[in-house]
Design a protein around this motif. Structure first.
Motif, PDB file in Angstrom:
ATOM      1  N   TRP A  49     -28.776  29.597 -28.543  1.00  0.00           N
ATOM      2  CA  TRP A  49     -29.585  28.755 -29.421  1.00  0.00           C
ATOM      3  C   TRP A  49     -30.606  27.938 -28.643  1.00  0.00           C
ATOM      4  O   TRP A  49     -31.662  27.588 -29.176  1.00  0.00           O
ATOM      5  N   THR A  83     -34.441  28.176 -29.626  1.00  0.00           N
ATOM      6  CA  THR A  83     -35.301  26.991 -29.751  1.00  0.00           C
ATOM      7  C   THR A  83     -36.552  27.140 -28.895  1.00  0.00           C
ATOM      8  O   THR A  83     -37.664  26.805 -29.329  1.00  0.00           O
ATOM      9  N   ASN A 131     -28.459  23.528 -32.730  1.00  0.00           N
ATOM     10  CA  ASN A 131     -27.789  23.813 -31.468  1.00  0.00           C
ATOM     11  C   ASN A 131     -26.904  22.647 -31.045  1.00  0.00           C
ATOM     12  O   ASN A 131     -25.769  22.828 -30.601  1.00  0.00           O
ATOM     13  N   CYS A 140     -33.898  24.117 -35.099  1.00  0.00           N
ATOM     14  CA  CYS A 140     -33.087  24.923 -34.181  1.00  0.00           C
ATOM     15  C   CYS A 140     -32.457  24.040 -33.112  1.00  0.00           C
ATOM     16  O   CYS A 140     -31.290  24.239 -32.730  1.00  0.00           O
TER      17      CYS A 140
END
Length: 358
Positions: free
Chosen positions: A302, A306, A341, A337
């Motif tokens: 993640w 991102t 995360n 994002c």
């Protein structure tokens, strides 16, 4: 002092008291910012700006002459076309809130900045006391990371003000989000002062995680500016169409949509190289701790997602056809994002980074 665990409980308590004190002062700063916006939105400058802008928008619409069948001509007004994705072409100016408003509004604004500075100093004290309580970097779990991120976000804001940048318009929204961040940290994410798991005993903790905190704080400011851009952009469209509502007076205090769009782009572009380094540093640390540079751990995955999302945003924002609202939506998706995360992946998904959980 808890010698066995290597934790100074007294310093840990002091850290908690300082964080709670910072939250109290941030709340006072929030109320001062609210008052600033109320008085500032009633300022003569704001009312005059709205009164002048509306006729100007109407006068700018070109007329069309049409010949009538029985002779003579009729003059028709051409409807004004308002674009949503080219705010820089509207010629809108920054609102009074970008550099001050009414006298009372400015007074409460200065009070808000003073209270924010005091709260920031208490905030810094809380983070330092937490570090002294365990003798390590004060960002070894989600609670510490959240508290440190809020501190850096406010620090960047105050630094911009000290450099003469007119960013007071973001103060209300920044303080609101920092209060939410700290409230979540001290209730849901709180963890007692303790030593770290073996994998975190590395100088890379100071490098990798501190960079992630700085990036998160600056991306936070960029997301706030992008969100405010969307509100201001809608206001300018309604203003050009002559259908302003009662609550639209609040939007007058924001900079022009084009200014907000540029600010968000520049601040995200400035921090993107550091975010790239953060991921690289994490990979180097992973090789030292786990024997591999990249293992598609959920947090690693993640973080990369991102990075890709922000890379797409920067590329799209630099392309003429993607300026404005479409690029803004992409920016908010990218910041979403980052939040996913940190919160969802760390809390609900098991992986190598589970030690950063609750």
């Amino acid at each position: 002092m808890n010698i066995a665990a290597g934790v100074n409980e007294h310093m840990a308590q002091i850290s908690n008291y300082l964080v709670y004190s910072a939250m109290a002062v941030y709340t006072l700063a929030f109320l001062a910012h609210i008052t600033e916006w109320i008085f500032g939105s009633r300022s003569r400058v704001g009312r005059t700006a709205r009164a002048v802008a509306a006729p100007a928008a109407t006068a700018s619409a070109p007329a069309v002459r049409v010949k009538q069948r029985g002779g003579g001509t009729a003059v028709l007004d051409r409807p004004k076309v308002v674009t949503r994705d080219a705010s820089e072409d509207r010629g809108a100016t920054d609102g009074p809130g970008a550099a001050g408003g009414s006298e009372k509004g400015d007074l409460y604004g200065r009070i808000a900045i003073s209270l924010t500075t005091l709260a920031f100093l208490l905030h810094v004290g809380g983070v330092l006391a937490r570090a002294l309580s365990v003798g390590r970097a004060p960002w070894g779990n989600m609670y510490e990371f959240s508290v440190a991120l809020g501190m850096v976000a406010v620090g960047v804001y105050l630094a911009l003000l000290a450099l003469g940048k007119n960013v007071r318009w973001v103060g209300l929204f920044l303080i609101t989000s920092v209060l939410l961040d700290l409230g979540l940290a001290v209730t849901v994410l709180y963890a007692d002062s303790d030593q770290l798991v073996p994998a975190l005993h590395s100088y890379w903790l100071w490098i990798h995680v501190s960079c992630a905190i700085i990036c998160g704080a600056v991306l936070h400011l960029g997301a706030l500016a992008t969100l405010l851009y969307l509100f201001r952009d809608g206001y300018e469209v309604r203003q050009a169409q002559g259908r302003l509502g009662k609550l639209d007076s609040m939007m007058e205090r924001l900079p022009a949509a084009a200014s907000l769009d540029k600010f968000a782009y520049r601040i995200n572009a400035a921090i993107f190289p550091l975010w790239t380094f953060t991921i690289i540093a994490g990979s180097i640390w992973a090789e030292s701790a786990w024997g591999r540079y990249w293992g598609w751990d959920p947090t690693e995955t993640w973080s990369f997602i991102t990075w890709v999302a922000y890379a797409c945003y920067l590329h799209a924002r630099a392309t003429a056809g993607w300026k404005g609202r479409k690029a803004a939506y992409l920016c908010l998706i990218a910041f979403g994002c980052y939040l996913f995360n940190f919160y969802c992946v760390n809390i609900f998904i098991v992986g190598k980074h589970s030690y950063a959980g609750l």
